[in-house]
Enzyme design. Structure first.
Site, PDB file in Angstrom:
ATOM      1  N   HIS A 364       0.802  -1.218   0.000  1.00 15.59           N
ATOM      2  CA  HIS A 364       0.000   0.000   0.000  1.00 15.59           C
ATOM      3  C   HIS A 364       0.834   1.266   0.000  1.00 15.59           C
ATOM      4  O   HIS A 364       0.437   2.266  -0.571  1.00 15.59           O
ATOM      5  CB  HIS A 364      -1.029  -0.047   1.119  1.00 15.59           C
ATOM      6  CG  HIS A 364      -2.124  -0.977   0.734  1.00 15.59           C
ATOM      7  ND1 HIS A 364      -2.088  -2.313   1.050  1.00 15.59           N
ATOM      8  CD2 HIS A 364      -3.211  -0.787  -0.048  1.00 15.59           C
ATOM      9  CE1 HIS A 364      -3.141  -2.895   0.509  1.00 15.59           C
ATOM     10  NE2 HIS A 364      -3.835  -2.004  -0.160  1.00 15.59           N
ATOM     11  N   GLU A 605     -12.270  -9.268  -6.162  1.00 16.13           N
ATOM     12  CA  GLU A 605     -10.826  -9.387  -5.912  1.00 16.13           C
ATOM     13  C   GLU A 605     -10.463 -10.730  -5.298  1.00 16.13           C
ATOM     14  O   GLU A 605      -9.306 -10.981  -4.974  1.00 16.13           O
ATOM     15  CB  GLU A 605     -10.293  -8.216  -5.076  1.00 16.13           C
ATOM     16  CG  GLU A 605     -11.092  -7.871  -3.862  1.00 16.13           C
ATOM     17  CD  GLU A 605     -10.602  -6.604  -3.155  1.00 16.13           C
ATOM     18  OE1 GLU A 605      -9.549  -6.068  -3.516  1.00 16.13           O
ATOM     19  OE2 GLU A 605     -11.293  -6.177  -2.219  1.00 16.13           O
ATOM     20  N   ASP A 629      -5.416  -7.462  -5.727  1.00 15.41           N
ATOM     21  CA  ASP A 629      -5.659  -8.651  -4.919  1.00 15.41           C
ATOM     22  C   ASP A 629      -6.044  -9.839  -5.786  1.00 15.41           C
ATOM     23  O   ASP A 629      -5.636 -10.962  -5.507  1.00 15.41           O
ATOM     24  CB  ASP A 629      -6.743  -8.373  -3.870  1.00 15.41           C
ATOM     25  CG  ASP A 629      -6.154  -7.690  -2.645  1.00 15.41           C
ATOM     26  OD1 ASP A 629      -5.077  -8.124  -2.204  1.00 15.41           O
ATOM     27  OD2 ASP A 629      -6.745  -6.720  -2.160  1.00 15.41           O
ATOM     28  N   CYS A 676     -10.292  -1.082 -10.649  1.00 15.17           N
ATOM     29  CA  CYS A 676      -9.605  -0.048  -9.871  1.00 15.17           C
ATOM     30  C   CYS A 676      -8.254  -0.536  -9.360  1.00 15.17           C
ATOM     31  O   CYS A 676      -7.661   0.076  -8.488  1.00 15.17           O
ATOM     32  CB  CYS A 676     -10.474   0.430  -8.718  1.00 15.17           C
ATOM     33  SG  CYS A 676     -10.976  -0.882  -7.613  1.00 15.17           S
TER      34      CYS A 676
HETATM   35  C1  PEP Z   1      -7.084  -4.133  -5.432  1.00 12.25           C
HETATM   36  O1  PEP Z   1      -6.942  -5.091  -4.668  1.00 12.25           O
HETATM   37  O2  PEP Z   1      -6.880  -4.176  -6.660  1.00 12.25           O
HETATM   38  C2  PEP Z   1      -7.518  -2.830  -4.902  1.00 12.25           C
HETATM   39  C3  PEP Z   1      -7.804  -1.837  -5.693  1.00 12.25           C
HETATM   40  O3  PEP Z   1      -7.548  -2.717  -3.559  1.00 12.25           O
HETATM   41  P1  PEP Z   1      -6.271  -2.495  -2.622  1.00 12.25           P
HETATM   42  O4  PEP Z   1      -5.084  -2.328  -3.510  1.00 12.25           O
HETATM   43  O5  PEP Z   1      -6.535  -1.290  -1.790  1.00 12.25           O
HETATM   44  O6  PEP Z   1      -6.249  -3.762  -1.844  1.00 12.25           O
HETATM   45 MG    MG Z   2      -7.789  -5.033  -2.667  1.00 12.03          MG
END
Ligand code: PEP
Ligand code: MG
Length: 768
Positions: A364, A605, A629, A676
């Site tokens: 993250h 995901e 994910d 996303c």
């Molecule tokens: C993902 O898993 O692609 C996502 C957008 O969520 P995060 O990266 O915050 O887990």
């Molecule tokens: Mg995610």
């Protein structure tokens, strides 16, 4: 064997430099195996030769003098075959090479094992014996292989420590010392390393000379006094509750703090011009090593006390220090493990690059860095982090490399890339208000992923059409407790107002996995398969309900809120969440707020969701694929683990097939589907997703202009053809090359990682 190995690794781990580490290895191995010779040869990357670096049994004067070409002699043979070679009569082997400087003719039997770290041969560990009848047996071979495997990482680390101080294996001056990690956020940064480290962590203390010797001595003495007072106070307080044997433990501590003991040694080190924290670290580590090697279990346990004492002294030495950390104009922030809070400490406008030893491109903090447009390298596992403080560093966020002590040529090369990139971004500003549509009129929405308010500002200037993912956990992560409903309402209102009337998709709290809240720790063996996302908030409806209430109230008068649920693996999770959202909606309306029911969507995901797209889509208003994910779970590759980062491939055929299926199934029940994950912000990935029929792409603001310019330059049929072609391929690497080639042919070579072979041209360009 195990205990020999354990103490060997510990001893080598706390060696001060590569030379000391290698000397320890050869003498301990010689001892443990009862052999006449033990030597280490390391492969010098500059000359591509194996250099004799340490020996017990050969003539010492041959160290650093004897070297072999890459495939020369038995050592070269072990290295090139990457497996042990065990010979009873080495001189009769056709590859035997004789070096008179070593006195080697006296030794006949030979056992050599390669030292390999992350697939790279670092060198060869050799034992030799005089009698020809003595062939090393299977057990000895296995022991040497184990020693070599255990020590490879330590050797790689010490080697890097030497290199960073500007010295090659042969002691020559080095430039452009390169460390390889994984790309975290694209771009190039040139600046000064500032190492931030967690407080009171001895292992993380950087190496520094003492700037003011007397000051360091005084600081250390006062910290000893403070710790002594603390211990006496605790001992007095507990006097009535402890038995006398237990009380004696405090006496042990106080004795260790006596002038003759630990403090005296630390002061001697300080006088050798080492700053107090560094001197303390060196002495404490030496003590710990000493205690841990003791046979008596009681004494071995005392290592814990020394560590504790060291930590107490360090925390006094560090008092007030982190606040006075200076951030120069072009700060490259370096840490063992970067946290969002560390980024927040750097004064505005000074942060140019980020370097984290842990984590990978999908951690993250890397996502945050991409959102902020700060070039980042992650997962530099063998880099001596403490040595980077105050050094000039080049961060190559395209390739995932950093360079210390850059030469003039290398600096000019990267300066040219930096200038080119800025020019490119300026050129793209003109696209801001143009729609994202292909040359044959196919439109797709470009949205942004946000977390902080700075992302919102950047997104607006880059022409985003809304927010596809607001990671609500980001404001939760930078606080020291759960934000109140009112505080949340204010954060959410900012985001909603900035984009109204365009949609703002807020994801409900997605903590767990690698996203920790300091005030809500989740300790698990296997966090990515554990209590994450919706699983946490459904178990804690008080968190979920307050969050949804804050979102709904914040949307009053704007009505552009969409709510998205993370980590859905079951239909029942969606139904339960919807039930709670409806409940809050009615309550808030009853309180008199004039709000509309927001659209609700789920994230795809978890692989299970791929096979239930229709069932999910029938219950909600939209779907959004979290490809970060989804890729992690489909490929069983931890998105944070640099060791397996090369297996995390967004262009894996299985990932592409899954993405195609999700888009088709969602559309078959008439529901919109977006994406996303980071793949949406990759120009090649965006083309494929557009061809698959995704309705929207949500990405970090920095990627948006590039994606828009690529999509505006192609026609959809061309992209569909490209997708059909790559779906026939079975290798992620070939697919990636194929997409890169298509981008190059379409005139977008500049959007790909710079090609180092053009270094000379760029340097020339910079010079002119
Ligand atoms: C993902 O898993 O692609 C996502 C957008 O969520 P995060 O990266 O915050 O887990
Ligand atoms: Mg995610």
């Amino acid at each position: 064997m195990l205990s020999i190995l354990r103490s060997l690794v510990q001893e080598v781990n706390s060696a001060r430099d590569l030379k000391e580490a290698l000397d320890i290895i050869v003498s301990r191995v010689q001892d443990a195996m009862g052999t006449e010779v033990c030597s280490v040869y390391l492969l010098d990357p500059a000359s591509n030769r194996y250099i004799l670096m340490a020996t017990q049994g050969l003539y010492k004067q041959s160290v650093g003098v004897v070297s072999l070409a890459y495939s020369e002699g038995l050592v070269g043979l072990v290295g090139s075959r990457e497996e042990p070679i065990n010979l009873e009569d080495a001189p009769s082997h056709p590859r035997y090479r004789y070096f008179p400087e070593t006195g080697e003719e006296r030794f006949r039997s030979f056992l050599g094992v390669p030292i390999i770290h992350h697939r790279r041969v670092l060198g060869v560990l050799v034992v030799q014996q005089r009698e020809s009848s003595r062939c090393f047996d299977e057990g000895e071979e296995a022991f040497l292989v184990t020693v070599s495997a255990q020590l490879a990482g330590v050797i790689a680390h010490s080697e890097a420590t030497g290199a960073i101080s500007g010295l090659s294996l042969t002691g020559e001056e080095t430039w452009d010392v390169c460390f390889n990690g994984v790309p975290g956020a694209p771009g190039v940064a040139i600046g000064t390393g500032v190492v931030v480290y967690p407080a009171a962590d001895l292992d993380a203390v950087p190496e520094k000379p003492a700037e003011d010797l007397e000051h360091e001595l005084a600081l250390f003495r006062s910290s000893v006094d403070s710790v002594r007072e603390d211990i006496e106070r605790v001992a007095n307080r507990l006097a009535s509750q402890l038995r006398s044997e237990e009380q004696a433990l405090f006496d042990v501590y106080l004795r260790m703090l006596g002038d003759e003991a630990l403090p005296g040694e630390v002061e001697n080190r300080i006088r050798e011009n080492v700053w107090a924290q560094g001197a303390l670290k060196q002495v404490v580590q030496q003590y710990i090593r000493h205690f841990e090697m003791m046979d008596d279990p009681y004494l071995r346990e005392r290592a814990v006390d020394i560590r504790d004492l060291g930590r107490r002294l360090l925390s006094y030495l560090q008092e007030g220090e982190q606040e006075t950390l200076e951030y120069p104009e072009n700060t490259v922030l370096v840490s063992e493990e970067l946290t969002p809070a560390m980024l927040g400490e750097v004064p505005k406008g000074r942060l140019v690059g980020l370097v984290s030893m842990k984590g990978s491109s999908n951690s993250h903090v890397a996502i945050l860095a991409r959102a902020m447009g700060v070039p980042t390298v992650m997962g530099l596992v063998d880099t001596p982090v403490n040595q980077l403080n105050g050094r000039e560093l080049v961060v190559d966020g395209f390739e995932g490399q950093i360079f210390a002590s850059p030469s003039t040529d290398l600096r000019a090369f990267y300066q040219a890339i930096y200038d080119e990139e800025n020019e490119l971004i300026r050129g793209l500003e003109a696209l801001r208000d143009l729609p994202c549509e292909t040359t044959d009129g196919h439109r797709i929405s470009l949205l942004v992923n946000t977390g902080l308010m700075t992302d919102v500002v950047r997104s607006l200037t880059h022409g985003a059409e809304g927010i596809g993912l607001y990671r609500t956990e980001v404001p939760f992560m930078i606080k020291e407790r759960f934000p109140s409903e009112q505080e949340q309402r204010e954060y959410y209102r900012e985001q909603l107002e900035a984009f109204a009337p365009n949609p703002v998709t807020m994801r409900t709290l997605d903590v767990g996995g690698d996203k920790a809240l300091s005030y809500f720790p989740i300790e698990e063996e296997n966090p990515f398969l554990g209590w994450r996302g919706i699983r946490v908030t459904l178990d804690h409806p008080e968190i979920f309900l307050v969050q949804v209430r804050a979102m709904l109230k914040a949307s009053e008068g704007l009505n552009n809120l969409q709510i998205m649920l993370p980590m859905i693996s079951n239909i029942s999770e969606v139904e339960e969440s919807l039930h709670l959202i409806y409940r809050v909606y009615h309550e808030v309306r009853e309180e008199g707020y004039d709000i509309r029911m927001p659209k609700v969507g789920v994230m795809v995901e978890i692989p299970a969701a791929i096979y239930q797209i229709r069932e999910l889509a029938e219950r909600v208003d939209f779907l959004s694929v979290g490809s970060n994910d989804l890729t992690q779970y489909l490929l069983a590759v931890d998105r944070n683990n640099p060791r397996v980062a090369q297996l995390y491939h967004s262009y894996h055929p299985a990932v592409l097939q899954a993405l195609v299926r999700v888009a088709q199934d969602a559309h078959s029940v008439g529901k919109p589907v977006g994406i996303c994950g980071e793949l949406a912000g990759d120009p090649g990935g965006a083309l494929l997703l557009m061809a698959m029929g995704y309705d929207s792409l949500s990405m970090n603001a920095a990627s948006l202009p590039k994606v828009k310019s690529v999509i505006r330059s192609v026609d959809r049929e061309w992209a569909i053809q490209l997708l059909e072609d790559v779906l026939l391929l079975d290798s992620p690497h070939v697919i990636k090359s194929c997409v890169d080639l298509a981008l190059r042919n379409a005139g977008f070579g500049r959007y790909l990682r710079p090609d180092r072979s053009s270094a000379a041209a760029l340097v020339e360009q910079a010079a002119s």
